[in-house]
Scaffold this motif. Structure first.
Motif, PDB file in Angstrom:
ATOM      1  N   TRP A 237      -7.964 -10.599  16.584  1.00 33.42           N
ATOM      2  CA  TRP A 237      -6.959 -11.288  15.771  1.00 33.42           C
ATOM      3  C   TRP A 237      -7.302 -12.763  15.732  1.00 33.42           C
ATOM      4  O   TRP A 237      -7.727 -13.345  16.755  1.00 33.42           O
ATOM      5  N   SER A 239      -6.287 -16.728  13.583  1.00 32.33           N
ATOM      6  CA  SER A 239      -5.472 -17.492  12.633  1.00 32.33           C
ATOM      7  C   SER A 239      -6.277 -18.694  12.174  1.00 32.33           C
ATOM      8  O   SER A 239      -6.991 -19.317  12.965  1.00 32.33           O
ATOM      9  N   ASP A 241      -6.320 -22.235   9.292  1.00 34.79           N
ATOM     10  CA  ASP A 241      -5.631 -23.067   8.300  1.00 34.79           C
ATOM     11  C   ASP A 241      -6.622 -23.770   7.375  1.00 34.79           C
ATOM     12  O   ASP A 241      -6.306 -24.798   6.780  1.00 34.79           O
ATOM     13  N   PRO A 434      -0.677 -20.614   7.614  1.00 35.29           N
ATOM     14  CA  PRO A 434      -1.993 -20.216   8.134  1.00 35.29           C
ATOM     15  C   PRO A 434      -2.270 -18.751   7.819  1.00 35.29           C
ATOM     16  O   PRO A 434      -1.368 -17.916   7.825  1.00 35.29           O
ATOM     17  N   SER A 435      -3.513 -18.440   7.544  1.00 36.95           N
ATOM     18  CA  SER A 435      -3.887 -17.037   7.341  1.00 36.95           C
ATOM     19  C   SER A 435      -4.058 -16.372   8.697  1.00 36.95           C
ATOM     20  O   SER A 435      -4.607 -16.960   9.637  1.00 36.95           O
ATOM     21  N   ARG A 436      -3.568 -15.164   8.803  1.00 34.81           N
ATOM     22  CA  ARG A 436      -3.671 -14.409  10.052  1.00 34.81           C
ATOM     23  C   ARG A 436      -4.337 -13.078   9.749  1.00 34.81           C
ATOM     24  O   ARG A 436      -3.836 -12.299   8.936  1.00 34.81           O
ATOM     25  N   ARG A 490      -4.805  -8.593   6.617  1.00 29.67           N
ATOM     26  CA  ARG A 490      -4.244  -9.943   6.549  1.00 29.67           C
ATOM     27  C   ARG A 490      -2.725  -9.864   6.618  1.00 29.67           C
ATOM     28  O   ARG A 490      -2.127  -8.971   6.026  1.00 29.67           O
ATOM     29  N   ARG A 491      -2.123 -10.792   7.319  1.00 24.63           N
ATOM     30  CA  ARG A 491      -0.672 -10.800   7.441  1.00 24.63           C
ATOM     31  C   ARG A 491      -0.049 -10.919   6.056  1.00 24.63           C
ATOM     32  O   ARG A 491      -0.419 -11.774   5.259  1.00 24.63           O
TER      33      ARG A 491
END
Length: 493
Positions: A237, A239, A241, A434-436, A490-491
């Motif tokens: 996992w 994260s 930005d 932010p992309s997670r 992706r979240r």
């Protein structure tokens, strides 16, 4: 976990063979000759890729009539008993699978990269080739020259595909969605699709030979909960930005708005010698477009109509007979004049050194065309003048949570404030946080059954992945009789 005892087959169809019947394939590579297949399906950059390695013993798959070749459509079919109990139809409910046997239609592609055949002694040959997603490869090869006004992404793409890429099935394209204006101007259809997606909250996917489009709010994906150990062998996992923005200013091209008009009360026949004129007050150095009212049925003429701009004085245009004195002109042939209504003449780029130019309307012959007037023999018109398109959208909540991050984008193709706002909101929807991402190596069979675009619930607080995630990439490796799958998600926010 590796799925064991899987079977597969590759069916090839030459250009012009649009059959979906496997018995009609131009060539077939059976399971025993497939050494390895690697397929990477991607949902965000529309660029699926696949690599095929084939046991070509004795050159049996390189005969001219049956050899895989550039432009061939390929269908990769897969069968795995462990997956039989899972619904693997795509996320929008379309079933791509055969009902007469256990083979599942896994992927459709188009051979594009070099086809290679290597000799290693005796009768041993190894054939290899690469392929891209069938739908998106074709969209990347074709260009469109239409202009679209107040049409939805579905309407735009269906019109473009039916005109330029008839091999692609449009039955999965939803016609609903926000309306927009786009000038294709020779764009590739894939670029046109990207532009449509940027301007609307619309999702796109390919299913076999079909392109699908649907407003995001109408998507009803499956939701299953994955809790970690047992569902996947390994996971990661992270994260980032890198692309984050909480405020976006869009600098578009130029648009136009109605700034001056003269109402139509009646009409006169204008010909190449009997012209209609009017003087237009303007505060700008350019006239973007002008509308005049035309009814071709009155004269039943096939003549074109030309609209010209000239300087002049209170007595009229400076040289009405001399086209070389024009500031600019635009001609439309008879088929573009419509039936009894206002017709738009877009004026090419120009610069006016006068504040009150004259507009002249004439036809291309002696019969003339019936053109609207104000009742006093003056040309009726609607004049549109250009203005720059600029739009800024701010996300206050995101700025407070992550600090303000400004971004600036130029997009000349955007020509309305509404389109600029749609573009900005679409960009910020994806990037104001932010992309997670979480990557999983499938363990249980149900994880192997996931498709790109599926929404899944992940509940693994130790990993840091909790909430709804969308499958953005699915990598499948078929090796002999084994299948391995890894998923990148992706979240979903």
């Amino acid at each position: 976990m590796t799925i064991k005892n899987a079977g597969a087959a590759i069916y090839g169809y030459r250009p012009g063979n649009e059959s979906t019947d496997r018995d009609a394939a131009d060539w077939v590579i059976p399971a025993q000759d497939i050494d390895q297949v690697q397929i990477s399906e991607r949902g965000e950059d529309l660029a699926d890729t696949a690599e095929f390695s084939i046991d070509n013993w004795g050159g049996k798959h390189t005969h001219e009539s049956t050899a895989p070749d550039h432009g061939d459509r390929i269908e990769f079919w897969l069968h795995a008993p462990a997956l039989a109990e899972y619904d693997r139809s795509d996320r929008y409910g379309e079933d791509d699978y055969s009902s007469d046997d256990d083979l599942a239609h896994e992927w459709t592609g188009l051979i594009r990269a070099p086809v290679q055949n290597e000799f290693s002694g005796g009768e041993s040959y190894e054939l290899s080739f690469e392929a891209g997603d069938y739908v998106y490869e074709i969209l990347g090869d074709r260009r469109d020259y239409h202009s679209y006004r107040e049409e939805t992404p579905g309407e735009i793409m269906r019109t473009a595909i039916e005109a330029e890429a008839e091999e692609i099935d449009t039955s999965l394209i939803d016609m609903e969605g926000p309306e927009t204006n786009i000038r294709a101007n020779g764009k590739k259809l894939l670029e046109l699709l990207h532009e449509c997606l940027q301007r609307s909250n619309t999702v796109s996917w390919s299913a076999g030979r079909a392109l699908g489009l649907k407003p995001a709010e109408e998507v009803e994906p499956r939701l299953e909960t994955y809790k970690g150990a047992g569902d996947y062998n390994s996971a990661s996992w992270e994260s980032s930005d890198d692309n984050m923005a909480t405020s976006l200013r869009v600098v578009g091209g130029s648009s136009s708005e109605l700034d001056d008009e003269r109402d139509r009360e009646s009409g006169e026949i204008a010909s190449e010698h009997d012209r209609l004129t009017a003087r237009i007050p303007t505060r700008k150095s350019e006239l973007h477009e002008i509308e005049i009212w035309i009814d071709p049925s009155v004269t039943d003429s096939e003549e074109s109509v030309t609209v010209r701009l000239q300087s002049g004085d209170d007595d009229g245009p400076i040289a009405i007979e001399d086209g070389k004195s024009d500031i600019e002109d635009r001609t439309l042939s008879e088929e573009f004049l419509g039936n009894d209504g206002w017709v738009t003449f877009e004026m090419p780029s120009h610069h006016m050194h006068v504040t009150e130019p004259w507009v002249i309307a004439e036809s291309g012959g002696e019969d003339g065309q019936y053109i609207g007037t104000d009742g006093a023999d003056n040309l009726a018109y609607r004049a549109h003048f250009p203005f720059p398109v600029n739009m800024q959208v701010d996300r206050e909540e995101a700025s407070q949570r992550y600090r303000r991050r400004d971004e600036h984008k130029k997009a000349e193709e955007i020509r309305t404030h509404e389109a600029a706002e749609d573009f900005a909101n679409g960009h910020l929807d994806e990037n104001d946080h932010p992309s997670r991402e979480a990557t999983f190596e499938a363990s249980r069979p149900r994880f192997h059954a996931l498709q790109v675009g599926d929404l899944i619930e992940v509940d693994d607080p130790k990993l840091g992945a909790v909430g709804t995630y969308v499958v953005k990439q699915r990598d499948t490796v078929y090796d002999g009789t084994d299948v391995e799958t890894s998923i990148i998600t992706r979240r979903w926010e």
